[in-house]
Write an enzyme that holds these catalytic residues in place. Structure first.
Site, PDB file in Angstrom:
ATOM      1  N   GLU A  34      42.143  91.754  43.263  1.00 21.49           N
ATOM      2  CA  GLU A  34      42.048  92.585  42.069  1.00 21.49           C
ATOM      3  C   GLU A  34      42.271  94.070  42.402  1.00 21.49           C
ATOM      4  O   GLU A  34      42.681  94.846  41.552  1.00 21.49           O
ATOM      5  CB  GLU A  34      40.669  92.375  41.408  1.00 21.49           C
ATOM      6  CG  GLU A  34      40.754  92.184  39.911  1.00 21.49           C
ATOM      7  CD  GLU A  34      39.419  91.842  39.261  1.00 21.49           C
ATOM      8  OE1 GLU A  34      38.419  91.616  39.963  1.00 21.49           O
ATOM      9  OE2 GLU A  34      39.384  91.818  38.016  1.00 21.49           O
ATOM     10  N   HIS A  83      41.520  70.227  59.480  1.00 19.60           N
ATOM     11  CA  HIS A  83      41.978  68.847  59.378  1.00 19.60           C
ATOM     12  C   HIS A  83      42.779  68.627  58.107  1.00 19.60           C
ATOM     13  O   HIS A  83      43.009  67.494  57.697  1.00 19.60           O
ATOM     14  CB  HIS A  83      40.772  67.905  59.441  1.00 19.60           C
ATOM     15  CG  HIS A  83      40.030  68.054  60.741  1.00 19.60           C
ATOM     16  ND1 HIS A  83      40.233  67.239  61.825  1.00 19.60           N
ATOM     17  CD2 HIS A  83      39.129  68.986  61.146  1.00 19.60           C
ATOM     18  CE1 HIS A  83      39.467  67.644  62.834  1.00 19.60           C
ATOM     19  NE2 HIS A  83      38.790  68.714  62.446  1.00 19.60           N
ATOM     20  N   LYS A  98      43.082  88.566  29.357  1.00 22.34           N
ATOM     21  CA  LYS A  98      42.018  88.692  28.350  1.00 22.34           C
ATOM     22  C   LYS A  98      42.635  88.838  26.951  1.00 22.34           C
ATOM     23  O   LYS A  98      42.213  88.198  25.999  1.00 22.34           O
ATOM     24  CB  LYS A  98      41.130  89.907  28.654  1.00 22.34           C
ATOM     25  CG  LYS A  98      40.169  89.689  29.832  1.00 22.34           C
ATOM     26  CD  LYS A  98      39.195  90.867  30.003  1.00 22.34           C
ATOM     27  CE  LYS A  98      38.214  90.648  31.128  1.00 22.34           C
ATOM     28  NZ  LYS A  98      37.304  91.755  31.389  1.00 22.34           N
TER      29      LYS A  98
HETATM   30  O1  PA5 Z   1      35.954  93.575  39.177  1.00 17.12           O
HETATM   31  C1  PA5 Z   1      36.007  93.581  37.957  1.00 17.12           C
HETATM   32  O2  PA5 Z   1      36.017  94.640  37.315  1.00 17.12           O
HETATM   33  C2  PA5 Z   1      36.033  92.295  37.151  1.00 17.12           C
HETATM   34  O3  PA5 Z   1      36.103  91.171  37.975  1.00 17.12           O
HETATM   35  C3  PA5 Z   1      34.782  92.186  36.286  1.00 17.12           C
HETATM   36  O4  PA5 Z   1      33.662  92.177  37.119  1.00 17.12           O
HETATM   37  C4  PA5 Z   1      34.807  90.915  35.428  1.00 17.12           C
HETATM   38  O5  PA5 Z   1      35.970  90.873  34.627  1.00 17.12           O
HETATM   39  C5  PA5 Z   1      33.575  90.859  34.530  1.00 17.12           C
HETATM   40  O6  PA5 Z   1      33.503  91.996  33.745  1.00 17.12           O
HETATM   41  P1  PA5 Z   1      32.195  92.387  32.959  1.00 17.12           P
HETATM   42  O7  PA5 Z   1      31.126  92.688  33.932  1.00 17.12           O
HETATM   43  O8  PA5 Z   1      32.578  93.561  32.122  1.00 17.12           O
HETATM   44  O9  PA5 Z   1      31.840  91.187  32.104  1.00 17.12           O
END
Ligand code: PA5
Length: 433
Positions: free
Chosen positions: A284, A305, A419
């Site tokens: 990410e 394995h 999203k």
């Molecule tokens: O690293 C990030 O920003 C994302 O993985 C969020 O943690 C994830 O989308 C969850 O978001 P939120 O805490 O707003 O529900």
């Protein structure tokens, strides 16, 4: 402090390239610390270990007020709002614990998928239990946790009534805005704020990670101390020997040589979810603008394995980063046997730890000879201190690496595309065209 070993990777990198990359890593670290890089307003995690004293107290207080009273606590969250805690719990709990260090409450997770099977099993599991909910969402609007929370809240209201339900919900969310914050105001749920300048995948040392980890009975003070120690060392070491500089330089040098995949490996099932957390952190943070290493993870020796064949002989596009941990003090030795039909007498009296360590060295030798560079990091045991160290080391390394790559380590525009498509397909108001 953990140790980083790089010889089996640097032998694949010409000295000149390594020098250039080390220089770039120092520049990237300076850029990060100067606050002039991309996404600079999201650097609150860098000195977070210095500012969580009150949060630690509050998390411990909530944990002890629920301890013994509740059979289970459901931690609702997804991505960065779930993986850090899941990783720490898996690492620190007994391998066969249902969830957590203590028999009660058992920690279970929800809201990290949309699976109907999972939810109905969870509801079945909770049916005859006294349970509470920790709902974690920085934005307060993410679909998966929001749905899970709505479903569980309804069950709680029906079974426990409004007052007990209110007492058994804690929300971890933005301090001011978002749907979850609004619910806290309206229904009086207890809440902890996620610091503005700390994004999901960098949040394990904030209330996001600390509350569920404390609820599971782990020593979160020790956890933060481990991170603080790593912070003091890694931010102050200006040499080429700084493990963050080394690691960020090597993985970028290998990327420039055409490596496309970084495989995180462990030799201890307790560290399985460290691989999951690392995949999120790096994918990410770096996978954008058509750039970035693809992070994968393997559990060894299990996967030797299966996928081990590919690592040894498949396309030469990967390198390995191994996280190695010493065992607890309890030794398990290969016992005597009446006969030697299994041919294992040559191992008699030796510990599994020794054999596992030989397997690790053998794997490294094999993979390096097959053209797979290998970086490895050693902690002496899996405990709160070392987990704090690992989390901090990888967060800092990831941000520095992303700056070498030239991308913003702190946004996730690609996730927003998914999203929005989901909202459109589900007919969410404002997303239908
Ligand atoms: O690293 C990030 O920003 C994302 O993985 C969020 O943690 C994830 O989308 C969850 O978001 P939120 O805490 O707003 O529900």
């Amino acid at each position: 402090m953990f140790k980083l070993f790089t010889d089996c990777a640097t032998r694949f990198i010409p000295e000149k390239s390594m020098k250039v990359l080390l220089g770039e890593a120092h520049e990237a670290m300076e850029l990060l610390l100067s606050g002039k890089g991309k996404g600079a307003d999201m650097r609150g995690w860098i000195d977070l270990p210095l500012y969580v004293d009150d949060v630690i107290k509050e998390c411990n207080e909530i944990a002890s007020s629920w301890a013994g009273k509740l059979d289970a606590v459901v931690v609702i969250g997804i991505g960065g709002s779930y993986l850090g805690a899941k990783c720490a719990l898996k690492a620190l709990s007994h391998t066969f614990s249902l969830g957590g260090m203590k028999p009660k409450p058992v920690i279970v997770f929800g809201g990290y998928s949309l699976s109907e099977d999972y939810m109905s099993d969870l509801l079945g599991y909770l049916k005859d239990k006294e349970f509470g909910v920790i709902v974690i969402s920085k934005s307060g609007t993410t679909t998966e946790p929001a749905i899970a929370f709505r479903i569980l809240k309804k069950v709680m209201l029906e079974r426990f009534g409004p007052e007990v339900t209110r007492e058994r919900i804690v929300a971890v969310t933005d301090g001011e805005k978002g749907a979850l914050r609004e619910m806290c105001k309206k229904y009086g749920y207890r809440s902890l704020a996620v610091p503005n300048a700390v994004g999901g995948r960098y949040s394990v040392l904030s209330s996001v990670g600390l509350l569920p980890i404390a609820m599971a009975g782990c020593d979160i003070r020790r956890f933060v101390e481990g991170a603080k120690d790593a912070m003091n060392v890694l931010l102050n070491d200006k040499s080429d020997e700084n493990p963050v500089i080394q690691y960020a330089a090597i993985r970028n040098a290998l990327y420039r040589q055409g490596k496309k995949i970084e495989v995180f490996v462990n030799y201890n099932p307790k560290l399985k979810y460290l691989g999951e957390w690392l995949k999120q952190l790096f994918a990410e943070s770096e996978g954008k603008e058509t750039k970035g290493l693809f992070p994968a993870s393997l559990d060894l020796t299990t996967d030797l394995h299966s996928v081990g064949q590919y690592i040894q002989d498949g396309e030469r596009t990967m390198f390995e980063t191994a996280i190695l941990a010493g065992s607890r003090e309890v030794e398990v030795k290969i016992p005597e046997a009446e006969d030697n039909l299994d041919g294992l007498d040559y191992l008699k009296g030796r510990t599994l730890e020794e054999i596992n360590s030989k397997a690790e060295t053998g794997t490294r030798l094999a993979h390096v000879s097959g053209g797979v560079p290998n970086i490895y990091l050693k902690i002496d045991k899996v405990d709160e201190w070392n987990m704090g160290q690992l989390f901090y080391f990888f967060e800092l390394s990831c941000a520095v690496s992303a700056y070498i790559l030239g991308v913003n380590p702190f946004d996730q525009p690609g996730v927003d595309v998914y999203k929005n498509e989901l909202y459109r397909l589900l007919g969410r108001p404002g997303y239908t065209d």
